[in-house]
Design a protein around this motif. Structure first.
Motif, PDB file in Angstrom:
ATOM      1  N   TYR A 150     -22.282  64.294  -6.754  1.00 23.57           N
ATOM      2  CA  TYR A 150     -21.748  65.269  -8.292  1.00 23.57           C
ATOM      3  C   TYR A 150     -22.881  66.094  -8.403  1.00 23.57           C
ATOM      4  CZ  TYR A 150     -20.059  60.590  -8.798  1.00 23.57           C
ATOM      5  OH  TYR A 150     -19.407  59.177  -9.135  1.00 23.57           O
ATOM      6  N   ASN A 151     -21.973  67.016  -7.219  1.00 22.92           N
ATOM      7  CA  ASN A 151     -23.567  68.607  -7.175  1.00 22.92           C
ATOM      8  C   ASN A 151     -21.863  69.503  -7.940  1.00 22.92           C
ATOM      9  OD1 ASN A 151     -21.379  68.869  -5.267  1.00 22.92           O
ATOM     10  ND2 ASN A 151     -22.644  68.766  -3.420  1.00 22.92           N
ATOM     11  N   GLU A 152     -20.998  69.280  -8.583  1.00 25.45           N
ATOM     12  CA  GLU A 152     -20.437  70.092  -9.068  1.00 25.45           C
ATOM     13  C   GLU A 152     -20.510  70.012 -10.378  1.00 25.45           C
ATOM     14  OE1 GLU A 152     -17.446  66.514  -8.882  1.00 25.45           O
ATOM     15  OE2 GLU A 152     -19.038  67.493  -8.000  1.00 25.45           O
ATOM     16  N   TYR A 153     -21.455  69.164 -11.022  1.00 24.79           N
ATOM     17  CA  TYR A 153     -21.758  68.747 -12.487  1.00 24.79           C
ATOM     18  C   TYR A 153     -23.382  68.994 -12.748  1.00 24.79           C
ATOM     19  CZ  TYR A 153     -17.452  65.734 -12.537  1.00 24.79           C
ATOM     20  OH  TYR A 153     -16.511  65.803 -12.401  1.00 24.79           O
ATOM     21  N   GLU A 154     -23.241  70.159 -14.260  1.00 22.31           N
ATOM     22  CA  GLU A 154     -24.498  69.853 -14.181  1.00 22.31           C
ATOM     23  C   GLU A 154     -25.513  68.917 -14.839  1.00 22.31           C
ATOM     24  OE1 GLU A 154     -27.549  72.222 -17.585  1.00 22.31           O
ATOM     25  OE2 GLU A 154     -25.539  73.117 -17.816  1.00 22.31           O
ATOM     26  N   THR A 155     -26.842  67.786 -14.354  1.00 19.73           N
ATOM     27  CA  THR A 155     -27.698  66.660 -14.056  1.00 19.73           C
ATOM     28  C   THR A 155     -28.434  66.723 -14.390  1.00 19.73           C
ATOM     29  OG1 THR A 155     -25.562  66.400 -12.490  1.00 19.73           O
ATOM     30  CG2 THR A 155     -27.814  64.900 -12.740  1.00 19.73           C
ATOM     31  N   LEU A 156     -28.970  66.458 -15.690  1.00 24.37           N
ATOM     32  CA  LEU A 156     -30.529  65.742 -16.291  1.00 24.37           C
ATOM     33  C   LEU A 156     -31.162  65.176 -14.979  1.00 24.37           C
ATOM     34  CD1 LEU A 156     -32.582  67.323 -18.003  1.00 24.37           C
ATOM     35  CD2 LEU A 156     -32.008  65.646 -19.292  1.00 24.37           C
ATOM     36  N   PHE A 157     -31.868  65.093 -14.694  1.00 25.80           N
ATOM     37  CA  PHE A 157     -33.230  64.170 -13.991  1.00 25.80           C
ATOM     38  C   PHE A 157     -34.228  64.133 -14.984  1.00 25.80           C
ATOM     39  CE2 PHE A 157     -29.948  65.465 -10.432  1.00 25.80           C
ATOM     40  CZ  PHE A 157     -29.574  63.996  -9.834  1.00 25.80           C
ATOM     41  N   VAL A 158     -34.577  62.910 -15.483  1.00 25.65           N
ATOM     42  CA  VAL A 158     -36.055  63.130 -16.073  1.00 25.65           C
ATOM     43  C   VAL A 158     -37.021  61.784 -15.947  1.00 25.65           C
ATOM     44  CG1 VAL A 158     -37.265  62.326 -18.634  1.00 25.65           C
ATOM     45  CG2 VAL A 158     -34.924  64.396 -18.393  1.00 25.65           C
ATOM     46  N   ILE A 159     -37.845  62.043 -15.073  1.00 27.26           N
ATOM     47  CA  ILE A 159     -38.852  61.141 -14.316  1.00 27.26           C
ATOM     48  C   ILE A 159     -39.445  60.330 -15.626  1.00 27.26           C
ATOM     49  CG2 ILE A 159     -40.762  60.475 -12.955  1.00 27.26           C
ATOM     50  CD1 ILE A 159     -39.969  62.786 -11.256  1.00 27.26           C
ATOM     51  N   HIS A 160     -39.704  59.023 -15.868  1.00 27.70           N
ATOM     52  CA  HIS A 160     -39.925  57.857 -16.816  1.00 27.70           C
ATOM     53  C   HIS A 160     -41.468  56.894 -16.192  1.00 27.70           C
ATOM     54  CE1 HIS A 160     -36.815  59.274 -18.982  1.00 27.70           C
ATOM     55  NE2 HIS A 160     -36.733  58.200 -19.870  1.00 27.70           N
ATOM     56  N   GLY A 161     -41.032  57.184 -15.035  1.00 20.83           N
ATOM     57  CA  GLY A 161     -42.844  56.311 -14.687  1.00 20.83           C
ATOM     58  C   GLY A 161     -43.047  56.564 -13.292  1.00 20.83           C
ATOM     59  N   PHE A 162     -44.432  56.210 -12.706  1.00 22.39           N
ATOM     60  CA  PHE A 162     -44.931  55.560 -11.524  1.00 22.39           C
ATOM     61  C   PHE A 162     -45.422  54.581 -10.971  1.00 22.39           C
ATOM     62  CE2 PHE A 162     -47.963  56.709  -8.252  1.00 22.39           C
ATOM     63  CZ  PHE A 162     -47.225  56.277  -7.006  1.00 22.39           C
ATOM     64  N   GLY A 163     -44.932  53.511 -10.809  1.00 20.86           N
ATOM     65  CA  GLY A 163     -46.442  52.374 -10.749  1.00 20.86           C
ATOM     66  C   GLY A 163     -45.830  51.608  -9.384  1.00 20.86           C
ATOM     67  N   TYR A 164     -47.268  50.606  -9.469  1.00 23.69           N
ATOM     68  CA  TYR A 164     -47.128  49.754  -8.342  1.00 23.69           C
ATOM     69  C   TYR A 164     -46.515  48.493  -8.460  1.00 23.69           C
ATOM     70  CZ  TYR A 164     -48.863  46.871  -4.774  1.00 23.69           C
ATOM     71  OH  TYR A 164     -49.570  45.933  -3.408  1.00 23.69           O
ATOM     72  N   ASP A 165     -45.628  47.975  -8.070  1.00 20.32           N
ATOM     73  CA  ASP A 165     -44.533  46.762  -7.724  1.00 20.32           C
ATOM     74  C   ASP A 165     -45.736  45.704  -7.188  1.00 20.32           C
ATOM     75  OD1 ASP A 165     -43.318  44.714  -8.075  1.00 20.32           O
ATOM     76  OD2 ASP A 165     -41.575  45.595  -7.005  1.00 20.32           O
ATOM     77  N   HIS A 166     -46.444  45.108  -7.749  1.00 24.05           N
ATOM     78  CA  HIS A 166     -46.812  43.981  -7.802  1.00 24.05           C
ATOM     79  C   HIS A 166     -46.449  42.605  -6.844  1.00 24.05           C
ATOM     80  CE1 HIS A 166     -50.636  44.920  -9.342  1.00 24.05           C
ATOM     81  NE2 HIS A 166     -49.654  46.016 -10.345  1.00 24.05           N
ATOM     82  N   VAL A 167     -45.613  42.428  -7.498  1.00 21.34           N
ATOM     83  CA  VAL A 167     -44.784  41.094  -6.480  1.00 21.34           C
ATOM     84  C   VAL A 167     -44.663  41.941  -4.998  1.00 21.34           C
ATOM     85  CG1 VAL A 167     -42.925  39.398  -6.896  1.00 21.34           C
ATOM     86  CG2 VAL A 167     -43.666  40.202  -8.884  1.00 21.34           C
ATOM     87  N   ASN A 168     -43.780  42.597  -4.950  1.00 16.24           N
ATOM     88  CA  ASN A 168     -42.983  43.439  -4.205  1.00 16.24           C
ATOM     89  C   ASN A 168     -43.831  44.101  -3.088  1.00 16.24           C
ATOM     90  OD1 ASN A 168     -40.121  41.830  -4.123  1.00 16.24           O
ATOM     91  ND2 ASN A 168     -40.549  43.008  -6.068  1.00 16.24           N
ATOM     92  N   ASP A 169     -45.356  44.400  -3.368  1.00 15.28           N
ATOM     93  CA  ASP A 169     -46.318  44.847  -2.565  1.00 15.28           C
ATOM     94  C   ASP A 169     -45.277  46.786  -2.810  1.00 15.28           C
ATOM     95  OD1 ASP A 169     -48.610  46.566  -0.864  1.00 15.28           O
ATOM     96  OD2 ASP A 169     -47.534  45.249   0.286  1.00 15.28           O
ATOM     97  N   ASP A 170     -44.809  47.448  -3.400  1.00 13.79           N
ATOM     98  CA  ASP A 170     -43.927  48.410  -2.949  1.00 13.79           C
ATOM     99  C   ASP A 170     -44.096  49.650  -4.964  1.00 13.79           C
ATOM    100  OD1 ASP A 170     -42.039  50.385  -2.486  1.00 13.79           O
ATOM    101  OD2 ASP A 170     -40.538  49.142  -2.990  1.00 13.79           O
ATOM    102  N   TYR A 171     -44.345  51.384  -3.891  1.00 14.10           N
ATOM    103  CA  TYR A 171     -44.502  51.894  -4.968  1.00 14.10           C
ATOM    104  C   TYR A 171     -43.396  52.253  -5.784  1.00 14.10           C
ATOM    105  CZ  TYR A 171     -49.166  51.877  -3.912  1.00 14.10           C
ATOM    106  OH  TYR A 171     -50.593  51.687  -3.403  1.00 14.10           O
ATOM    107  N   LYS A 172     -42.734  52.728  -6.998  1.00 10.13           N
ATOM    108  CA  LYS A 172     -41.681  52.495  -7.741  1.00 10.13           C
ATOM    109  C   LYS A 172     -41.364  53.570  -8.341  1.00 10.13           C
ATOM    110  CE  LYS A 172     -40.008  48.175  -6.869  1.00 10.13           C
ATOM    111  NZ  LYS A 172     -38.972  47.073  -7.244  1.00 10.13           N
ATOM    112  N   ILE A 173     -41.163  54.480  -8.818  1.00 14.07           N
ATOM    113  CA  ILE A 173     -40.510  55.463  -9.270  1.00 14.07           C
ATOM    114  C   ILE A 173     -39.517  55.658  -9.963  1.00 14.07           C
ATOM    115  CG2 ILE A 173     -39.875  58.247  -9.801  1.00 14.07           C
ATOM    116  CD1 ILE A 173     -41.413  58.246  -7.618  1.00 14.07           C
ATOM    117  N   ILE A 174     -39.418  55.273 -11.655  1.00 10.07           N
ATOM    118  CA  ILE A 174     -37.675  55.206 -12.633  1.00 10.07           C
ATOM    119  C   ILE A 174     -37.684  56.119 -13.192  1.00 10.07           C
ATOM    120  CG2 ILE A 174     -39.065  54.943 -14.435  1.00 10.07           C
ATOM    121  CD1 ILE A 174     -36.645  52.619 -15.267  1.00 10.07           C
ATOM    122  N   GLN A 175     -36.283  56.911 -13.281  1.00 10.34           N
ATOM    123  CA  GLN A 175     -35.402  58.262 -13.452  1.00 10.34           C
ATOM    124  C   GLN A 175     -34.273  58.065 -14.526  1.00 10.34           C
ATOM    125  OE1 GLN A 175     -35.069  61.432 -11.155  1.00 10.34           O
ATOM    126  NE2 GLN A 175     -33.746  60.361  -9.991  1.00 10.34           N
TER     127      GLN A 175
END
Length: 381
Positions: A150-175
């Motif tokens: 949807y690049n024809e729209y103005e889009t606001l992306f706001v990152i809310h956190g970065f952390g480590y998922d111990h259960v799945n051994d994974d690093y994640k970012i939420i926005q």
């Protein structure tokens, strides 16, 4: 006694080797990787890294990110753990954020996790990297499909956190994503949330209905990470709340913070991690008194507003403007002073130490950092 010809084995079990080597300082372990071929992969071995991560010999230091008004550049310093903050080593920003490649507003999300930093550009939210300053290894986070579709729209992306998922051994970012269109356009439904996984190196849409973080503070002291959970604070209808998002089960909890805004003339809030707890640091001026005050409360149980416990209520201070981070020690809080000087306040002793750096409002942050040789991109796919 009769002599014996029994051979003595020179083989040392791997678990014993790991146990011994994991207790060494980081630089020593790195030198030992040249002893034998199998040891060159020590920092890619999850069993060893789990043991090494509990090593008490490698003390955490501090990372200071601030905008230098003289050079007109964002600078990153590794600050020693000594009491006087005399030792500061300037680090080079990773490639996308270096000044000679164009202006940027680098912000460290949350805190360093296993030596890995998540950095994004406040002026260009699509520029997100995961970076290990020790190895200088860099992984560029791919753009969200929402931006591409949807690049024809103005889009606001706001990152809310970065952390480590111990259960799945994974690093994640939420926005959080919000679309804006012209008055004649019908924009896609939203807002909605996305979660990035380093292991899959991709974003996915998640079906959650969460409150957003406070936007006007420029991301300083808004989000923190602790034990597999991302926290951020926000406000609505004169209420302050803290959202807890579990990276493993993708569940969230909202906790109201007990504060009466009508009692204050000016105040600032800063989310931090103190002594293993999520803490809210308030700096305020009461209507009944012009003196500057500091109050620190910790969250006992997410979802229970009554579980907030006040730890400190510091005497009036005339020189402090607002907090910019917390340190390794209990009661070790960093502030910007009214003369733009950055300083550390030890709440247990009341001693104030200047860091030797000046920064304007909303242009500085301090995060706890522990060095690691962990590979950033080793788990992709």
């Amino acid at each position: 006694m009769a002599s014996t010809n029994a051979k003595v084995s020179n083989h040392v079990p791997e678990d014993i080797i790991f146990s011994i080597v994991s207790k060494l300082p980081l630089k020593s372990v790195h030198r030992f990787t040249c002893v034998r071929k199998s040891w060159t992969l020590l920092f890619q071995n999850p069993i060893f890294m789990n043991m090494f991560g509990k090593n008490p010999n490698d003390e955490a230091t501090l990372l200071l990110n601030h905008f230098d008004n003289i050079d007109r550049k964002w600078k990153l310093y590794l600050v020693s753990a000594d009491e006087e903050f005399e030792s500061k080593v300037q680090l080079n920003w990773p490639f996308p954020f270096r000044q000679n490649y164009g202006p940027s507003y680098p912000h460290i999300v949350g805190s360093a996790i296993n030596g890995i930093l998540c950095i994004y550009d406040k002026q260009n939210s699509s520029m997100i990297v995961l970076w290990n300053p020790v190895t200088d290894e860099l992984t560029r986070v791919p753009p969200s499909r929402a931006r591409l579709l949807y690049n024809e729209y103005e889009t606001l992306f706001v990152i809310h956190g970065f952390g480590y998922d111990h259960v799945n051994d994974d690093y994640k970012i939420i926005q959080r994503i919000v679309y804006f269109g012209r008055y004649w356009q019908s924009v896609p439904s939203g807002p909605f949330w996305e979660l990035y996984s380093l292991r899959s190196n991709s974003w996915k849409k998640i079906n959650v209905d969460m409150q957003e973080r406070y936007l006007l503070s420029h991301g300083l002291g808004v989000e923190v990470y602790l034990n597999g959970v991302c926290y951020w604070w926000g406000e609505s209808d004169d209420e302050t709340y803290v959202v807890s998002f579990n990276l493993s089960n993708e569940m969230h909890i909202t906790t109201l913070f007990p504060i009466n805004l009508h009692d204050f003339i000016v105040f600032d809030r800063h989310l931090a991690v103190l002594n293993g707890h999520v803490a809210m640091i308030l700096s305020y001026v009461k209507k009944t008194s012009p003196s500057f005050n500091i109050s620190i409360s910790v969250l006992g149980e997410p979802g229970v507003s009554e579980s907030w416990t006040k730890l400190f209520d510091v005497r009036p201070l005339s020189c402090f403007e607002h907090p910019i981070g917390s340190g390794k020690k209990k009661g070790n809080v960093f502030f910007r002073k009214d003369d733009d000087e950055l300083a550390c306040l030890d709440l247990s002793t009341g001693v104030v130490e200047n860091i030797g750096v000046k920064a304007k409002r909303n242009c500085s942050q301090v995060v706890v950092y522990k060095e690691s040789f962990l590979s950033v991109g080793g788990m992709i796919n």
